[in-house]
Design a protein around this motif. Structure first.
Motif, PDB file in Angstrom:
ATOM      1  N   ASP A  53       0.814  -1.216   0.000  1.00 30.36           N
ATOM      2  CA  ASP A  53       0.000   0.000   0.000  1.00 30.36           C
ATOM      3  C   ASP A  53       0.851   1.272   0.000  1.00 30.36           C
ATOM      4  O   ASP A  53       0.319   2.362  -0.240  1.00 30.36           O
ATOM      5  CB  ASP A  53      -0.922   0.018   1.223  1.00 30.36           C
TER       6      ASP A  53
ATOM      7  N   PRO B 139       3.428   3.403  -1.852  1.00 25.76           N
ATOM      8  CA  PRO B 139       3.941   3.477  -3.231  1.00 25.76           C
ATOM      9  C   PRO B 139       5.450   3.614  -3.338  1.00 25.76           C
ATOM     10  O   PRO B 139       6.007   3.387  -4.419  1.00 25.76           O
ATOM     11  CB  PRO B 139       3.228   4.715  -3.798  1.00 25.76           C
ATOM     12  N   ASN B 140       6.146   3.969  -2.252  1.00 30.95           N
ATOM     13  CA  ASN B 140       7.602   4.122  -2.306  1.00 30.95           C
ATOM     14  C   ASN B 140       8.339   2.865  -1.856  1.00 30.95           C
ATOM     15  O   ASN B 140       9.561   2.870  -1.709  1.00 30.95           O
ATOM     16  CB  ASN B 140       8.058   5.309  -1.458  1.00 30.95           C
TER      17      ASN B 140
ATOM     18  N   ARG C 269       6.664  -2.899  -9.114  1.00 33.78           N
ATOM     19  CA  ARG C 269       7.480  -2.762  -7.906  1.00 33.78           C
ATOM     20  C   ARG C 269       8.035  -4.092  -7.387  1.00 33.78           C
ATOM     21  O   ARG C 269       8.302  -4.245  -6.207  1.00 33.78           O
ATOM     22  CB  ARG C 269       6.684  -2.038  -6.816  1.00 33.78           C
TER      23      ARG C 269
END
Length: 318
Positions: free
Chosen positions: A218, A220-221, A265
């Protein structure tokens, strides 16, 4: 009686034997091979150096000189000639040892160092190593993750962020809860969670791991490094090199990571030479290649190098 998993492994070994190899062959014909593969998780060290090494311990199968030429011997046959080294030693000057090694080894395109954020001279050490463009960030592993919310740690993380460097983390699902808090406090910081957040054996995933990975995804980085799959199995803990090599065995981990992080990711890392605890370099590569090939061409390209470039931002020309 042959079980479902035994049958899969038997058929995989049979196919591999037909072309003269002991590993399941990466099956990318249906979608095409990636144009490039960057191995983002290797360790290089030499116990015979003066002073030795803090890890691995004497008596371990890993306790031997491990250099880029040794990695290339197992990786290059698969077309892999680029790596990002992750420092396993907590000794400060071992950062320099890797950077000196990298000066003559063009296969090293990036380095994740080891500087303890609670070191009073953290900023000085960070600036010293960050002058070298190969230095891409630092790794924090294990119990120090419990201290991520301390003010001195946060100050160090801010310096890391200001320099455009990233953070690798390695720890249990419980410790990853601190990583989630850190990611939210520093949204500009790129974090790479190593070894699928210590999932353990794919046949008995905990609810804690499932929930933690969902929360990590959850943010995003945060990126997830799909590595150390084989060496986390119970089979490998009982007998060196005996982990399952059928990628279906690892689908509970892989599919959950896919659903939580998506194709943008997830990052490839072999964890060599530690992966040898589970199997050969070809074994671990075969598992992830077969899985990501099933997700299509874009997923293959992103997993094997494009997502890593976004996370580590190495310089292409050396």
């Amino acid at each position: 009686m042959i079980t479902r998993m035994d049958r899969r492994r038997f058929l995989g070994n049979l196919s591999a034997a037909a072309i003269g190899t002991s590993a399941v062959v990466p099956c990318v014909a249906a979608t095409g091979k990636p144009k490039r593969i960057v191995d983002t998780h290797t360790h290089f060290y030499d116990p015979t150096r003066r002073g030795g090494v803090p890890w691995p311990e004497p008596g371990s199968s890993l306790y031997r000189p491990v250099y880029p030429k040794d990695w290339l011997a197992v990786a290059a046959p698969h077309g892999i000639r680029e790596t990002i080294v992750v420092e396993a030693s907590a000794w400060l000057e071992d950062n320099q040892w890797i950077l000196d090694l990298a000066a003559d080894e063009k296969c090293i395109i990036g380095f994740v160092g080891r500087i303890e954020p609670d070191d009073l001279d953290f900023s000085k050490h960070l600036q010293r190593f960050a002058v070298n463009p190969l230095f891409r960030g630092i790794r924090i592993s294990g119990e120090p993750l419990r201290q991520l919310q301390r003010s001195d740690f946060k100050r160090s993380i801010q310096w890391l962020t200001d320099l455009g460097l990233q953070l690798d983390v390695n720890g249990s699902p419980e410790l990853q809860q601190e990583v989630i808090k850190l990611a939210k406090a520093f949204p500009s910081l790129t974090i790479v969670v190593d070894h699928v957040a210590s999932a353990g054996d794919a046949s008995r995933l905990s609810d804690q791991w499932l929930d933690t990975v969902r929360s990590l995804g959850d943010c995003p980085n945060i990126y997830c490094k799909v590595s150390a799959l084989l060496e986390q199995t119970e089979q490998a803990s009982k007998k060196h090199g005996s982990a399952p090599i059928d990628f279906h065995y690892y689908e509970p981990i892989l599919e959950h990571c896919w659903s939580c992080f998506g194709e943008d990711r997830l990052i490839y890392g072999s964890n060599w030479p530690v992966c040898e605890i589970g199997g050969t370099y070809a074994d671990q590569l075969g598992v992830v290649t077969n899985f990501f090939a099933s997700k299509g061409d874009n997923a293959v390209e992103k997993y094997f190098w494009k997502n890593a470039l976004a996370a580590y931002r190495w310089q292409e020309a050396r």
